[in-house]
Scaffold this motif. Structure first.
Motif, PDB file in Angstrom:
ATOM      1  N   LEU A 220      41.630-129.219 -94.687  1.00 53.81           N
ATOM      2  CA  LEU A 220      42.686-129.843 -95.496  1.00 53.81           C
ATOM      3  C   LEU A 220      43.897-128.946 -95.706  1.00 53.81           C
ATOM      4  O   LEU A 220      44.937-129.424 -96.188  1.00 53.81           O
ATOM      5  CB  LEU A 220      42.120-130.261 -96.851  1.00 53.81           C
ATOM      6  N   MET A 221      43.783-127.679 -95.364  1.00 53.33           N
ATOM      7  CA  MET A 221      44.915-126.770 -95.579  1.00 53.33           C
ATOM      8  C   MET A 221      46.187-127.185 -94.844  1.00 53.33           C
ATOM      9  O   MET A 221      47.284-127.034 -95.388  1.00 53.33           O
ATOM     10  CB  MET A 221      44.517-125.344 -95.182  1.00 53.33           C
ATOM     11  N   PRO A 222      46.120-127.718 -93.617  1.00 55.66           N
ATOM     12  CA  PRO A 222      47.373-128.115 -92.953  1.00 55.66           C
ATOM     13  C   PRO A 222      48.146-129.212 -93.675  1.00 55.66           C
ATOM     14  O   PRO A 222      49.344-129.403 -93.395  1.00 55.66           O
ATOM     15  CB  PRO A 222      46.895-128.606 -91.567  1.00 55.66           C
ATOM     16  N   LEU A 223      47.514-129.941 -94.601  1.00 53.31           N
ATOM     17  CA  LEU A 223      48.234-130.991 -95.323  1.00 53.31           C
ATOM     18  C   LEU A 223      49.341-130.425 -96.194  1.00 53.31           C
ATOM     19  O   LEU A 223      50.272-131.161 -96.566  1.00 53.31           O
ATOM     20  CB  LEU A 223      47.254-131.797 -96.179  1.00 53.31           C
ATOM     21  N   ALA A 224      49.252-129.156 -96.535  1.00 57.31           N
ATOM     22  CA  ALA A 224      50.313-128.545 -97.341  1.00 57.31           C
ATOM     23  C   ALA A 224      51.641-128.519 -96.607  1.00 57.31           C
ATOM     24  O   ALA A 224      52.707-128.459 -97.233  1.00 57.31           O
ATOM     25  CB  ALA A 224      49.909-127.135 -97.755  1.00 57.31           C
ATOM     26  N   SER A 225      51.603-128.569 -95.270  1.00 56.60           N
ATOM     27  CA  SER A 225      52.852-128.550 -94.501  1.00 56.60           C
ATOM     28  C   SER A 225      53.622-129.859 -94.604  1.00 56.60           C
ATOM     29  O   SER A 225      54.755-129.949 -94.127  1.00 56.60           O
ATOM     30  CB  SER A 225      52.557-128.244 -93.034  1.00 56.60           C
ATOM     31  N   LEU A 226      53.023-130.903 -95.219  1.00 51.78           N
ATOM     32  CA  LEU A 226      53.769-132.150 -95.420  1.00 51.78           C
ATOM     33  C   LEU A 226      54.954-131.933 -96.354  1.00 51.78           C
ATOM     34  O   LEU A 226      55.947-132.672 -96.289  1.00 51.78           O
ATOM     35  CB  LEU A 226      52.837-133.229 -95.983  1.00 51.78           C
ATOM     36  N   TRP A 227      54.843-130.968 -97.234  1.00 46.95           N
ATOM     37  CA  TRP A 227      55.985-130.581 -98.067  1.00 46.95           C
ATOM     38  C   TRP A 227      56.785-129.556 -97.276  1.00 46.95           C
ATOM     39  O   TRP A 227      56.353-128.440 -97.046  1.00 46.95           O
ATOM     40  CB  TRP A 227      55.501-130.005 -99.390  1.00 46.95           C
ATOM     41  N   ARG A 228      57.938-129.944 -96.827  1.00 46.36           N
ATOM     42  CA  ARG A 228      58.694-129.157 -95.860  1.00 46.36           C
ATOM     43  C   ARG A 228      58.941-127.716 -96.293  1.00 46.36           C
ATOM     44  O   ARG A 228      58.870-126.802 -95.463  1.00 46.36           O
ATOM     45  CB  ARG A 228      60.031-129.865 -95.557  1.00 46.36           C
ATOM     46  N   PRO A 229      59.246-127.399 -97.565  1.00 49.29           N
ATOM     47  CA  PRO A 229      59.470-125.983 -97.921  1.00 49.29           C
ATOM     48  C   PRO A 229      58.261-125.087 -97.674  1.00 49.29           C
ATOM     49  O   PRO A 229      58.412-123.871 -97.505  1.00 49.29           O
ATOM     50  CB  PRO A 229      59.815-126.051 -99.416  1.00 49.29           C
ATOM     51  N   LEU A 230      57.054-125.657 -97.651  1.00 50.29           N
ATOM     52  CA  LEU A 230      55.869-124.842 -97.440  1.00 50.29           C
ATOM     53  C   LEU A 230      55.520-124.659 -95.969  1.00 50.29           C
ATOM     54  O   LEU A 230      54.610-123.891 -95.648  1.00 50.29           O
ATOM     55  CB  LEU A 230      54.655-125.466 -98.154  1.00 50.29           C
ATOM     56  N   ARG A 231      56.224-125.363 -95.083  1.00 46.73           N
ATOM     57  CA  ARG A 231      55.846-125.315 -93.683  1.00 46.73           C
ATOM     58  C   ARG A 231      55.990-123.918 -93.107  1.00 46.73           C
ATOM     59  O   ARG A 231      55.157-123.471 -92.314  1.00 46.73           O
ATOM     60  CB  ARG A 231      56.690-126.325 -92.895  1.00 46.73           C
ATOM     61  N   SER A 232      57.036-123.220 -93.492  1.00 44.21           N
ATOM     62  CA  SER A 232      57.246-121.874 -92.948  1.00 44.21           C
ATOM     63  C   SER A 232      56.295-120.852 -93.554  1.00 44.21           C
ATOM     64  O   SER A 232      56.217-119.723 -93.063  1.00 44.21           O
ATOM     65  CB  SER A 232      58.692-121.423 -93.188  1.00 44.21           C
ATOM     66  N   TRP A 233      55.560-121.236 -94.624  1.00 45.02           N
ATOM     67  CA  TRP A 233      54.617-120.325 -95.261  1.00 45.02           C
ATOM     68  C   TRP A 233      53.163-120.714 -94.985  1.00 45.02           C
ATOM     69  O   TRP A 233      52.257-120.034 -95.444  1.00 45.02           O
ATOM     70  CB  TRP A 233      54.847-120.302 -96.776  1.00 45.02           C
ATOM     71  N   GLN A 234      52.969-121.781 -94.230  1.00 45.65           N
ATOM     72  CA  GLN A 234      51.617-122.292 -94.007  1.00 45.65           C
ATOM     73  C   GLN A 234      50.831-121.356 -93.096  1.00 45.65           C
ATOM     74  O   GLN A 234      51.201-121.146 -91.937  1.00 45.65           O
ATOM     75  CB  GLN A 234      51.712-123.677 -93.370  1.00 45.65           C
ATOM     76  N   PRO A 235      49.738-120.753 -93.549  1.00 45.60           N
ATOM     77  CA  PRO A 235      48.998-119.804 -92.697  1.00 45.60           C
ATOM     78  C   PRO A 235      48.306-120.469 -91.516  1.00 45.60           C
ATOM     79  O   PRO A 235      48.000-119.802 -90.521  1.00 45.60           O
ATOM     80  CB  PRO A 235      47.985-119.171 -93.656  1.00 45.60           C
ATOM     81  N   THR A 236      48.040-121.768 -91.603  1.00 46.69           N
ATOM     82  CA  THR A 236      47.376-122.439 -90.484  1.00 46.69           C
ATOM     83  C   THR A 236      48.272-122.533 -89.253  1.00 46.69           C
ATOM     84  O   THR A 236      47.770-122.792 -88.156  1.00 46.69           O
ATOM     85  CB  THR A 236      46.938-123.844 -90.913  1.00 46.69           C
ATOM     86  N   GLU A 237      49.576-122.332 -89.427  1.00 45.18           N
ATOM     87  CA  GLU A 237      50.470-122.336 -88.268  1.00 45.18           C
ATOM     88  C   GLU A 237      50.180-121.169 -87.335  1.00 45.18           C
ATOM     89  O   GLU A 237      50.561-121.205 -86.159  1.00 45.18           O
ATOM     90  CB  GLU A 237      51.926-122.265 -88.738  1.00 45.18           C
TER      91      GLU A 237
END
Length: 281
Positions: A220-237
């Protein structure tokens, strides 16, 4: 000399036995002390759990590029229909098969091994034995976490190198700099996932529960990237960085993701040490 003046020969002396010098008694060496770190290493090797890592990472690295190269023939031999033919397969496609394959098979194996290692209180008798002989709470967690993480990291890097060699032979050369950067970022993504399991071990006791909760959180961690400001901080990337770097992205784009990964990993391990050390049996 006798009274008659004759000289009497000396009586032959009996032969003396050679002197035997007793060798100093050798003190037998006792058994090698079984420390915490060696115990965890033996737990990994003697139970043959390392074979799972060989299949999950080097095995996928060996088979993945071959599948990418001969995908259509393999699907035809397996009589799988409805899949469009592969066109334009390149070197990055061979690496992608390894990255996505290890992200699925390797993830399950890594989480299972970490959950089994950190289920400290699963058996009450063994838990009491360990707790009465540990001087610090970190001794219950850090050796188990570090040895398992090291084994997974070695298997991941070995699989990446095997896949790289296969791709170089079948498709052509790749930039060594980009491959090594990608291996580092992908490895850090794996560290985050295993650290999440450590955090779940602080809340749960049974290996199956720890594994299930850790897998759910990681999924479920990648769901945080739905909020665009968090996409660049998402560790699953970081998990897809080995492929994105080969397709034009720069290594500097993942700096924020790396910082977040280190922060989350450190917090999860600290929480595991703090909570397990104070938890009642």
């Amino acid at each position: 000399m006798t009274r008659s003046g004759a000289v009497q020969a000396p009586a032959p002396s009996a032969p003396t036995a050679p002197t035997v010098v007793a060798a100093p008694d050798r003190v037998p060496r006792g058994p090698r002390r079984l420390g915490l770190w060696r115990l965890e290493w033996l737990r990994l090797t003697r139970t043959r759990r390392w074979l799972l890592l060989l299949v999950a990472f080097p095995g996928v690295g060996l088979v993945g590029p071959v599948f990418a190269r001969h995908r259509d023939q393999i699907l035809e031999a397996l009589r799988i229909e409805g899949v469009p033919p592969a066109t334009g397969m390149r070197a990055d496609s061979g690496m992608a098969v390894y990255v996505y394959g290890s992200a699925q098979v390797g993830l399950l194996v890594g989480l299972a091994l970490m959950a089994s290692a950190l289920a400290v209180d699963h058996r009450a008798g063994l838990a009491a034995f360990h707790r009465t002989r540990m001087h610090h709470a970190r001794d219950l967690v850090l050796p188990r976490y570090t040895v398992t993480l090291t084994a997974v990291a070695i298997a991941y890097v070995l699989g990446m190198l095997i896949a790289w060699a296969q791709v170089h032979w079948m498709f052509g050369s790749l930039s060594a700099r980009l491959v090594l950067y990608g291996a580092f970022y992908g490895l850090m993504g794996t560290v985050v996932q295993l650290s999440v399991v450590a955090g779940m071990a602080a809340l749960l006791r049974r290996p199956v529960a720890i594994f299930g909760a850790g897998l759910l959180v990681v999924s479920l961690m990648p769901l945080a990237s739905l909020w665009r400001p968090l996409r660049s901080w998402q560790p699953t990337e970081l998990g897809t960085a080995p492929i994105e770097l080969l397709r034009g992205h720069s290594a500097g784009e993942y700096t924020d993701n790396l910082v977040t990964a280190l922060l989350i990993s450190g917090l999860c391990v600290w929480f595991a040490v703090w909570r397990i050390g104070r938890r009642e049996m």
